[in-house]
Design a protein around this motif. Structure first.
Motif, PDB file in Angstrom:
ATOM      1  N   THR A  65       0.825  -1.210   0.000  1.00 52.50           N
ATOM      2  CA  THR A  65       0.000   0.000   0.000  1.00 52.50           C
ATOM      3  C   THR A  65       0.857   1.258   0.000  1.00 52.50           C
ATOM      4  OG1 THR A  65      -1.793  -1.141   1.165  1.00 52.50           O
ATOM      5  CG2 THR A  65      -1.786   1.262   1.237  1.00 52.50           C
ATOM      6  N   TRP A  66       0.560   2.159  -0.942  1.00 50.61           N
ATOM      7  CA  TRP A  66       1.221   3.454  -1.023  1.00 50.61           C
ATOM      8  C   TRP A  66       0.290   4.605  -0.666  1.00 50.61           C
ATOM      9  CZ3 TRP A  66       4.036   3.324  -6.450  1.00 50.61           C
ATOM     10  CH2 TRP A  66       5.159   2.483  -6.373  1.00 50.61           C
ATOM     11  N   SER A  67      -1.002   4.464  -0.983  1.00 48.15           N
ATOM     12  CA  SER A  67      -1.942   5.567  -0.808  1.00 48.15           C
ATOM     13  C   SER A  67      -3.351   5.006  -0.705  1.00 48.15           C
ATOM     14  CB  SER A  67      -1.841   6.548  -1.984  1.00 48.15           C
ATOM     15  OG  SER A  67      -2.716   7.641  -1.835  1.00 48.15           O
ATOM     16  N   VAL A  68      -4.217   5.695   0.073  1.00 48.63           N
ATOM     17  CA  VAL A  68      -5.594   5.246   0.285  1.00 48.63           C
ATOM     18  C   VAL A  68      -6.530   6.442   0.119  1.00 48.63           C
ATOM     19  CG1 VAL A  68      -7.245   4.295   1.955  1.00 48.63           C
ATOM     20  CG2 VAL A  68      -4.914   3.396   1.856  1.00 48.63           C
ATOM     21  N   SER A  69      -7.696   6.201  -0.485  1.00 47.03           N
ATOM     22  CA  SER A  69      -8.697   7.255  -0.635  1.00 47.03           C
ATOM     23  C   SER A  69     -10.074   6.696  -0.331  1.00 47.03           C
ATOM     24  CB  SER A  69      -8.670   7.832  -2.055  1.00 47.03           C
ATOM     25  OG  SER A  69      -9.635   8.857  -2.199  1.00 47.03           O
ATOM     26  N   TYR A  70     -10.799   7.408   0.540  1.00 41.28           N
ATOM     27  CA  TYR A  70     -12.186   7.066   0.853  1.00 41.28           C
ATOM     28  C   TYR A  70     -13.054   7.806  -0.152  1.00 41.28           C
ATOM     29  CZ  TYR A  70     -16.396   6.277   3.667  1.00 41.28           C
ATOM     30  OH  TYR A  70     -17.645   5.887   4.111  1.00 41.28           O
ATOM     31  N   ALA A  71     -13.635   7.090  -1.119  1.00 42.74           N
ATOM     32  CA  ALA A  71     -14.320   7.729  -2.236  1.00 42.74           C
ATOM     33  C   ALA A  71     -15.769   8.070  -1.937  1.00 42.74           C
ATOM     34  CB  ALA A  71     -14.257   6.815  -3.462  1.00 42.74           C
ATOM     35  N   ALA A  72     -16.490   7.152  -1.340  1.00 41.34           N
ATOM     36  CA  ALA A  72     -17.904   7.318  -1.037  1.00 41.34           C
ATOM     37  C   ALA A  72     -18.265   6.244  -0.023  1.00 41.34           C
ATOM     38  CB  ALA A  72     -18.755   7.188  -2.300  1.00 41.34           C
ATOM     39  N   PHE A  77      -1.496   3.924   7.293  1.00 46.08           N
ATOM     40  CA  PHE A  77      -0.717   2.798   6.770  1.00 46.08           C
ATOM     41  C   PHE A  77       0.763   3.108   6.944  1.00 46.08           C
ATOM     42  CE2 PHE A  77      -1.720   5.427   3.044  1.00 46.08           C
ATOM     43  CZ  PHE A  77      -0.454   5.687   2.552  1.00 46.08           C
ATOM     44  N   THR A  78       1.575   2.079   6.812  1.00 47.08           N
ATOM     45  CA  THR A  78       3.008   2.224   7.089  1.00 47.08           C
ATOM     46  C   THR A  78       3.864   2.228   5.837  1.00 47.08           C
ATOM     47  OG1 THR A  78       3.371  -0.165   7.272  1.00 47.08           O
ATOM     48  CG2 THR A  78       2.666   1.001   9.271  1.00 47.08           C
ATOM     49  N   ARG A  79       3.315   1.856   4.693  1.00 46.61           N
ATOM     50  CA  ARG A  79       4.012   1.754   3.405  1.00 46.61           C
ATOM     51  C   ARG A  79       5.077   0.652   3.392  1.00 46.61           C
ATOM     52  NH1 ARG A  79       6.838   3.966  -1.002  1.00 46.61           N
ATOM     53  NH2 ARG A  79       5.502   5.117  -2.466  1.00 46.61           N
ATOM     54  N   THR A  80       5.016  -0.251   4.342  1.00 48.01           N
ATOM     55  CA  THR A  80       5.968  -1.356   4.390  1.00 48.01           C
ATOM     56  C   THR A  80       5.327  -2.688   4.007  1.00 48.01           C
ATOM     57  OG1 THR A  80       5.499  -1.723   6.744  1.00 48.01           O
ATOM     58  CG2 THR A  80       7.325  -0.232   6.191  1.00 48.01           C
ATOM     59  N   ASN A  81       3.985  -2.708   3.874  1.00 50.86           N
ATOM     60  CA  ASN A  81       3.285  -3.939   3.524  1.00 50.86           C
ATOM     61  C   ASN A  81       1.931  -3.570   2.904  1.00 50.86           C
ATOM     62  OD1 ASN A  81       1.557  -3.302   5.735  1.00 50.86           O
ATOM     63  ND2 ASN A  81       2.982  -4.334   7.130  1.00 50.86           N
ATOM     64  N   SER A  82       1.077  -4.556   2.742  1.00 49.31           N
ATOM     65  CA  SER A  82      -0.224  -4.326   2.116  1.00 49.31           C
ATOM     66  C   SER A  82      -1.273  -3.811   3.087  1.00 49.31           C
ATOM     67  CB  SER A  82      -0.725  -5.632   1.483  1.00 49.31           C
ATOM     68  OG  SER A  82      -0.865  -6.642   2.489  1.00 49.31           O
ATOM     69  N   GLN A  83      -1.007  -3.829   4.352  1.00 50.91           N
ATOM     70  CA  GLN A  83      -2.030  -3.566   5.359  1.00 50.91           C
ATOM     71  C   GLN A  83      -2.427  -2.089   5.453  1.00 50.91           C
ATOM     72  OE1 GLN A  83      -0.480  -5.169   9.013  1.00 50.91           O
ATOM     73  NE2 GLN A  83      -0.817  -7.292   8.387  1.00 50.91           N
ATOM     74  N   ALA A 122       5.987   9.743 -12.316  1.00 53.19           N
ATOM     75  CA  ALA A 122       5.609   8.846 -11.219  1.00 53.19           C
ATOM     76  C   ALA A 122       4.103   8.894 -10.952  1.00 53.19           C
ATOM     77  CB  ALA A 122       6.374   9.218  -9.949  1.00 53.19           C
ATOM     78  N   ALA A 123       3.566   7.793 -10.435  1.00 60.90           N
ATOM     79  CA  ALA A 123       2.166   7.691 -10.017  1.00 60.90           C
ATOM     80  C   ALA A 123       2.149   6.970  -8.678  1.00 60.90           C
ATOM     81  CB  ALA A 123       1.347   6.944 -11.057  1.00 60.90           C
ATOM     82  N   THR A 124       2.070   7.725  -7.583  1.00 62.86           N
ATOM     83  CA  THR A 124       2.213   7.137  -6.251  1.00 62.86           C
ATOM     84  C   THR A 124       1.078   7.468  -5.294  1.00 62.86           C
ATOM     85  OG1 THR A 124       3.517   9.048  -5.509  1.00 62.86           O
ATOM     86  CG2 THR A 124       4.741   7.163  -6.400  1.00 62.86           C
ATOM     87  N   GLN A 125       0.152   8.373  -5.682  1.00 63.77           N
ATOM     88  CA  GLN A 125      -0.909   8.800  -4.777  1.00 63.77           C
ATOM     89  C   GLN A 125      -2.262   8.717  -5.483  1.00 63.77           C
ATOM     90  OE1 GLN A 125      -0.368   9.941  -1.501  1.00 63.77           O
ATOM     91  NE2 GLN A 125       1.765   9.323  -1.813  1.00 63.77           N
ATOM     92  N   VAL A 126      -3.332   8.564  -4.703  1.00 63.92           N
ATOM     93  CA  VAL A 126      -4.672   8.485  -5.266  1.00 63.92           C
ATOM     94  C   VAL A 126      -5.636   9.326  -4.437  1.00 63.92           C
ATOM     95  CG1 VAL A 126      -5.252   6.374  -3.958  1.00 63.92           C
ATOM     96  CG2 VAL A 126      -6.503   6.937  -6.063  1.00 63.92           C
TER      97      VAL A 126
END
Length: 475
Positions: free
Chosen positions: A122-129, A451-457, A187-191
């Motif tokens: 996991t690099w970035s998370v977005s709550y869409a709806a 998130f920690t950016r070290t794993n998928s969690q 680069a594409a790293t955020q959403v």
């Protein structure tokens, strides 16, 4: 009779009055060498006639020139050597736009959903709806080694599917333990998602989707690099910069707004020239207010966060408890109708820890009051995050250890929780690595994500940050 052999077969030679008229008009046109001013006139003409059906041919001709111009132009303003220039350029027309990476496609083919890769990080998370989450991260690719992939959940994180893989993007600075905030142009790293179907992927370049991530179109933007995108109830703001290389930007820095319905409509609304190079930039949007926060590179002091007022970026001034230091880690309370802002100032480093003064504003950041001066102490890592669900429930976290620095942090105390609006803090019941968390936010209600950016969690709390569970898209 016209002697041009190319017109020998034209209807004008058959005494057609309509054709004769257009032929005469062509004969009256004198060839002239093209100059930069001519190109600018073509560009301006194309922009002002796009809604006129009768000018479709003109637009198609100008498009070739526009594409060539975008490939070589970068929208630059003189950089001031001292202070922060908060003046909008005198030009009122459209800014010259950075086109992003020359090798990236303008649009991507529509992709079908597929299983989440087991290698996903996991690099970035977005709550869409409601119930809809997106996560952007890395997967192992056969061609590039690592490439970004976008995941979607329509079940509030219970189940996930991969919806888009970004092949050919620049991942040279996107992996490893220490990742710079300012990425290369490709680069594409955020959403960030505005709705369940419309969202933006960025990290240098900027791409938009209107079909839930199945396909993307690359957007133009001022400057070289996109630093941040933030969304609030349809208000979409972009922070970008020029003069960027190797994780720092010398400026200028641009604030733009975009329409959720557009694929390529970016309007610059303000610009500023930082007094020193920056290593990060954030934009905060809430209740129709926009704020910009810049982090200076190296040992230079960072400027205070700024508020967009009309076309100017006005620095925020903290109370006397800030000791003339800038307000940083700006965050709005997300679960109340009024705009309540929290921020940190007066960082005091002692050994492996740093202590902060917590301040709050209830008038859009025009004035600030002191909440506490020594209640918040965190491990001295690279980035401090502050998130607030309302005027009482605040969570603070740190993470992202800077390159070359040493830390004795064990992971304990990387996330702290306050139930009295920042007057006191206590450790949250969550396990994090020694490098802490890489991102923290609250979409509203009682919920916080990190998130920690070290794993998928993805870490999630539904009790104002007191206790945390884990969402793992790979399971």
């Amino acid at each position: 009779m016209n002697s041009d052999p190319r017109r020998a077969s034209e209807p004008v030679n058959d005494d057609d009055p309509v054709a004769r008229f257009f032929a005469q008009q062509r004969d009256s046109v004198e060839s002239q060498p093209a100059t930069d001013l001519d190109w600018q006139r073509i560009l301006r003409s194309a922009r002002t006639t796009t809604r006129r059906r009768s000018h479709v041919t003109i637009i198609a001709s100008a498009a070739v020139a526009i594409v060539a111009l975008f490939a070589i132009w970068s929208w630059q303003q003189p950089t001031k050597q001292t202070g922060v220039d908060t003046t909008v350029p005198a030009a009122t027309g459209q800014p010259r736009l950075g086109s992003g990476p020359a090798t990236a496609p303008n649009s991507t083919a529509t992709q079908q959903p597929f299983a989440v890769p087991k290698s996903f990080t996991t690099w970035s998370v977005s709550y869409a709806a409601q119930n809809t989450l997106y996560a952007l991260g890395a997967q192992t690719c056969s061609s590039d080694g690592t490439c970004p992939v976008l995941l979607r959940s329509g079940t509030d994180g219970q189940t996930w599917s991969a919806v888009h893989t970004f092949e050919g993007t620049d991942v040279s600075s996107a992996t490893g333990q220490t990742v710079p905030s300012i990425q290369p142009s490709g680069a594409a790293t955020q959403v960030r998602f505005a709705t369940a179907t419309t969202g933006y992927v960025f990290g240098g370049g900027l791409w938009v989707t209107h079909d839930g991530g199945a396909s993307f179109t690359q957007m133009q933007h001022p400057g070289d690099i996109v630093l941040d995108v933030e969304i609030w109830q349809g208000q979409i703001m972009v922070l970008s910069a020029s003069g960027c290389t190797q994780g720092v930007c010398s400026g200028p820095v641009y604030v733009s707004k975009i329409s959720a319905q557009s694929n390529n409509d970016t309007d610059m609304v303000a610009t500023t020239s930082p007094s020193s190079a920056i290593s990060a930039g954030r934009i905060v949007v809430q209740n129709n207010q926009t704020y910009v926060e810049l982090t200076s590179s190296g040992s230079a002091a960072s400027p205070s966060a700024m508020r967009l007022v009309g076309g100017n970026l006005v620095p925020l001034t903290g109370p006397s408890s800030c000791a003339s230091t800038p307000i940083q880690a700006l965050t709005p309370a997300t679960n109340i109708s009024a705009l309540v802002l929290y921020g940190l100032c007066d960082e005091r480093v002692s050994g492996a820890d740093a202590t902060y003064t917590v301040v709050r504003s209830t008038d859009d950041g025009q004035t600030w009051t002191t909440v506490s001066t020594s209640a918040l102490t965190l491990p001295n890592l690279g980035q401090v995050w502050l998130a607030a669900a309302d005027e009482k429930h605040v969570v603070a976290a740190t993470g992202g250890q800077p390159a070359g620095s040493a830390s004795t942090a064990t992971g304990s105390g990387n996330v702290l929780v306050s139930g009295d609006g920042g007057g006191s803090f206590a450790p949250a019941a969550v396990a994090t690595p020694a490098t802490g968390v890489n991102w923290l936010a609250s979409p509203g209600s009682r919920i916080f994500y990190a998130f920690t950016r070290t794993n998928s969690q993805i870490l999630v709390s539904d009790d104002y940050g007191q206790t945390w569970g884990v969402i793992d898209p790979t399971r």
